[in-house]
Design a protein around this motif. Structure first.
Motif, mmCIF file in Angstrom:
data_model
loop_
_atom_site.group_PDB
_atom_site.id
_atom_site.type_symbol
_atom_site.label_atom_id
_atom_site.label_comp_id
_atom_site.label_asym_id
_atom_site.label_seq_id
_atom_site.Cartn_x
_atom_site.Cartn_y
_atom_site.Cartn_z
ATOM 1 N N MET A 23 0.839 -1.207 0.000
ATOM 2 C CA MET A 23 0.000 0.000 0.000
ATOM 3 C C MET A 23 0.869 1.250 0.000
ATOM 4 O O MET A 23 1.988 1.223 0.501
ATOM 5 C CB MET A 23 -0.863 0.045 1.267
ATOM 6 N N LEU A 24 0.308 2.306 -0.567
ATOM 7 C CA LEU A 24 0.974 3.604 -0.522
ATOM 8 C C LEU A 24 0.145 4.486 0.412
ATOM 9 O O LEU A 24 -0.996 4.828 0.090
ATOM 10 C CB LEU A 24 1.008 4.194 -1.934
ATOM 11 N N ASN A 25 0.694 4.798 1.582
ATOM 12 C CA ASN A 25 -0.037 5.599 2.565
ATOM 13 C C ASN A 25 0.712 6.893 2.818
ATOM 14 O O ASN A 25 1.891 6.868 3.179
ATOM 15 C CB ASN A 25 -0.194 4.819 3.871
ATOM 16 N N ILE A 26 0.006 8.009 2.607
ATOM 17 C CA ILE A 26 0.655 9.318 2.679
ATOM 18 C C ILE A 26 -0.110 10.236 3.624
ATOM 19 O O ILE A 26 -1.345 10.312 3.558
ATOM 20 C CB ILE A 26 0.675 9.965 1.268
ATOM 21 N N VAL A 27 0.634 10.945 4.464
ATOM 22 C CA VAL A 27 0.040 12.027 5.256
ATOM 23 C C VAL A 27 0.382 13.333 4.563
ATOM 24 O O VAL A 27 1.541 13.563 4.201
ATOM 25 C CB VAL A 27 0.608 12.046 6.692
ATOM 26 N N ILE A 28 -0.625 14.192 4.356
ATOM 27 C CA ILE A 28 -0.338 15.525 3.843
ATOM 28 C C ILE A 28 -0.686 16.515 4.954
ATOM 29 O O ILE A 28 -1.776 16.497 5.508
ATOM 30 C CB ILE A 28 -1.063 15.808 2.506
ATOM 31 N N SER A 29 0.305 17.335 5.313
ATOM 32 C CA SER A 29 0.131 18.242 6.441
ATOM 33 C C SER A 29 0.467 19.661 6.010
ATOM 34 O O SER A 29 0.895 19.901 4.879
ATOM 35 C CB SER A 29 1.042 17.776 7.583
ATOM 36 N N GLY A 30 0.263 20.592 6.911
ATOM 37 C CA GLY A 30 0.519 21.994 6.596
ATOM 38 C C GLY A 30 -0.502 22.857 7.315
ATOM 39 O O GLY A 30 -1.547 22.356 7.748
ATOM 40 N N ALA A 31 -0.222 24.132 7.407
ATOM 41 C CA ALA A 31 -1.121 25.051 8.100
ATOM 42 C C ALA A 31 -2.443 25.167 7.339
ATOM 43 O O ALA A 31 -2.506 24.836 6.148
ATOM 44 C CB ALA A 31 -0.455 26.420 8.195
ATOM 45 N N PRO A 32 -3.492 25.651 8.003
ATOM 46 C CA PRO A 32 -4.732 25.936 7.272
ATOM 47 C C PRO A 32 -4.416 26.848 6.091
ATOM 48 O O PRO A 32 -3.657 27.810 6.236
ATOM 49 C CB PRO A 32 -5.586 26.687 8.304
ATOM 50 N N GLY A 33 -4.956 26.517 4.920
ATOM 51 C CA GLY A 33 -4.718 27.348 3.736
ATOM 52 C C GLY A 33 -3.468 26.966 2.956
ATOM 53 O O GLY A 33 -3.161 27.584 1.936
ATOM 54 N N LYS A 48 -4.110 10.508 -9.330
ATOM 55 C CA LYS A 48 -2.989 9.914 -10.064
ATOM 56 C C LYS A 48 -2.592 8.542 -9.524
ATOM 57 O O LYS A 48 -2.305 7.623 -10.294
ATOM 58 C CB LYS A 48 -1.781 10.860 -10.047
ATOM 59 N N TYR A 49 -2.555 8.404 -8.190
ATOM 60 C CA TYR A 49 -2.038 7.160 -7.613
ATOM 61 C C TYR A 49 -3.157 6.222 -7.154
ATOM 62 O O TYR A 49 -2.902 5.220 -6.528
ATOM 63 C CB TYR A 49 -1.072 7.478 -6.470
ATOM 64 N N ARG A 50 -4.387 6.575 -7.459
ATOM 65 C CA ARG A 50 -5.583 5.768 -7.123
ATOM 66 C C ARG A 50 -5.632 5.447 -5.634
ATOM 67 O O ARG A 50 -5.720 4.298 -5.215
ATOM 68 C CB ARG A 50 -5.623 4.520 -7.994
ATOM 69 N N LEU A 51 -5.568 6.521 -4.852
ATOM 70 C CA LEU A 51 -5.635 6.377 -3.397
ATOM 71 C C LEU A 51 -6.983 6.881 -2.890
ATOM 72 O O LEU A 51 -7.635 7.696 -3.544
ATOM 73 C CB LEU A 51 -4.530 7.199 -2.724
ATOM 74 N N MET A 52 -7.378 6.398 -1.716
ATOM 75 C CA MET A 52 -8.573 6.939 -1.063
ATOM 76 C C MET A 52 -8.183 8.230 -0.347
ATOM 77 O O MET A 52 -7.239 8.237 0.446
ATOM 78 C CB MET A 52 -9.097 5.915 -0.050
ATOM 79 N N HIS A 53 -8.898 9.308 -0.656
ATOM 80 C CA HIS A 53 -8.621 10.603 -0.029
ATOM 81 C C HIS A 53 -9.478 10.733 1.233
ATOM 82 O O HIS A 53 -10.688 10.841 1.148
ATOM 83 C CB HIS A 53 -8.955 11.712 -1.036
ATOM 84 N N LEU A 54 -8.836 10.684 2.389
ATOM 85 C CA LEU A 54 -9.576 10.857 3.653
ATOM 86 C C LEU A 54 -9.255 12.226 4.227
ATOM 87 O O LEU A 54 -8.162 12.441 4.760
ATOM 88 C CB LEU A 54 -9.166 9.779 4.663
ATOM 89 N N TYR A 87 -8.888 0.205 -2.224
ATOM 90 C CA TYR A 87 -7.882 1.165 -2.715
ATOM 91 C C TYR A 87 -6.466 0.629 -2.542
ATOM 92 O O TYR A 87 -6.217 -0.248 -1.725
ATOM 93 C CB TYR A 87 -8.025 2.504 -1.962
ATOM 94 N N LYS A 88 -5.548 1.245 -3.308
ATOM 95 C CA LYS A 88 -4.125 0.862 -3.205
ATOM 96 C C LYS A 88 -3.444 1.553 -2.040
ATOM 97 O O LYS A 88 -2.255 1.368 -1.804
ATOM 98 C CB LYS A 88 -3.409 1.260 -4.489
ATOM 99 N N GLY A 89 -4.162 2.407 -1.368
ATOM 100 C CA GLY A 89 -3.583 3.122 -0.233
ATOM 101 C C GLY A 89 -4.436 4.336 0.094
ATOM 102 O O GLY A 89 -5.527 4.505 -0.462
ATOM 103 N N PHE A 90 -3.915 5.163 1.005
ATOM 104 C CA PHE A 90 -4.690 6.312 1.491
ATOM 105 C C PHE A 90 -3.860 7.586 1.447
ATOM 106 O O PHE A 90 -2.643 7.550 1.636
ATOM 107 C CB PHE A 90 -5.102 6.089 2.956
#
Ligand code: ADP
Length: 204
Positions: A1-11, A24-30, A80-83
């Motif tokens: 699986m490809l599991n990614i955290v995307i972080s950053g300030a609001p905005g 692109k990577y066919r992941l589930m967007h949570l 899914y292939k990941g999240f």
């Protein structure tokens, strides 16, 4: 699986980049923000608790959001292939809970992407978004509060991920396309070892 955290300030652009990555990577967007806003619209008990906190710029309690995320993970993991985890974790407690959840499901976090944008630009973006988003947390008073909480409670997760070599900072001040190109390069350079296989779900 490809599991990614995307972080950053609001905005910082987490939602926009997450959608491109998921496609692109066919992941589930949570997106925990989207999940909470759905609960608010449905008028559930969770939604009522969340509404009172979100409208004042506060975070919802860790146990509430961890439970919700666990539920969504279980619902989607076979399809899914990941999240891509967008807006989660927002505290170190949540970061530890996410690692536990992934390990308990035979997988792990491949990387953390941290979108960096300077404060003045964040405030301008959120204020502008507030004029059309209909979000009751995109007003100046709440924007300042959310940024303060981000620095106090969320930024410490950066060190958590640096310690485990999963941290990648990306400047998101130019354009959506330039930022996404950098993200693609990072994802495409992941070693197969880091795409941990989960025997019970689809694998890459
Ligand atoms: P933004 O990053 O623009 O602030 P989000 O949609 O990610 O927007 O989140 C909106 C709000 O939902 C946050 O300000 C917070 O109150 C709540 N929220 C979202 N994710 C979490 C989380 N992981 N933990 C606690 N609260 C959360």
């Amino acid at each position: 699986m490809l599991n990614i955290v995307i972080s950053g300030a609001p905005g910082a652009g987490k939602g926009t980049q997450s959608k491109l990555i998921a496609q692109k990577y066919r992941l589930m967007h949570l997106s925990t923000g989207d999940i909470l806003r759905e609960e608010i619209t449905k008028g559930t008990v969770v939604g009522k608790t969340a509404d009172a906190l979100i409208s004042k710029g506060n975070l919802v309690p860790d146990d509430l959001i961890i439970d919700l995320l666990n539920q969504k993970f279980q619902e989607h993991k076979h399809f899914y292939k990941g999240f891509i985890f967008d807006g989660f974790p927002r505290t170190v407690v949540q970061a530890i809970a996410l690692d536990e959840l992934l390990i308990n499901n035979g997988t792990k976090l491949s990387l953390m992407l941290d979108l960096r944008v300077e404060e003045k630009e964040l405030i301008a973006r959120l204020f502008k978004r507030g004029q059309t988003s209909g979000r009751n947390d995109d007003n100046l008073e709440t924007i300042y509060k959310r940024l303060k909480i981000y620095h106090q409670v969320t930024e410490p997760i950066i060190n958590f991920y640096k310690h485990t070599q999963r941290y990648n900072a990306i400047s998101n001040t130019t354009s959506i396309e330039t930022c996404f190109k950098q993200i693609e390069q990072i994802i495409d350079s992941i070693k197969p070892f880091d795409l941990c296989q989960n025997p019970t779900s689809l694998i890459m």
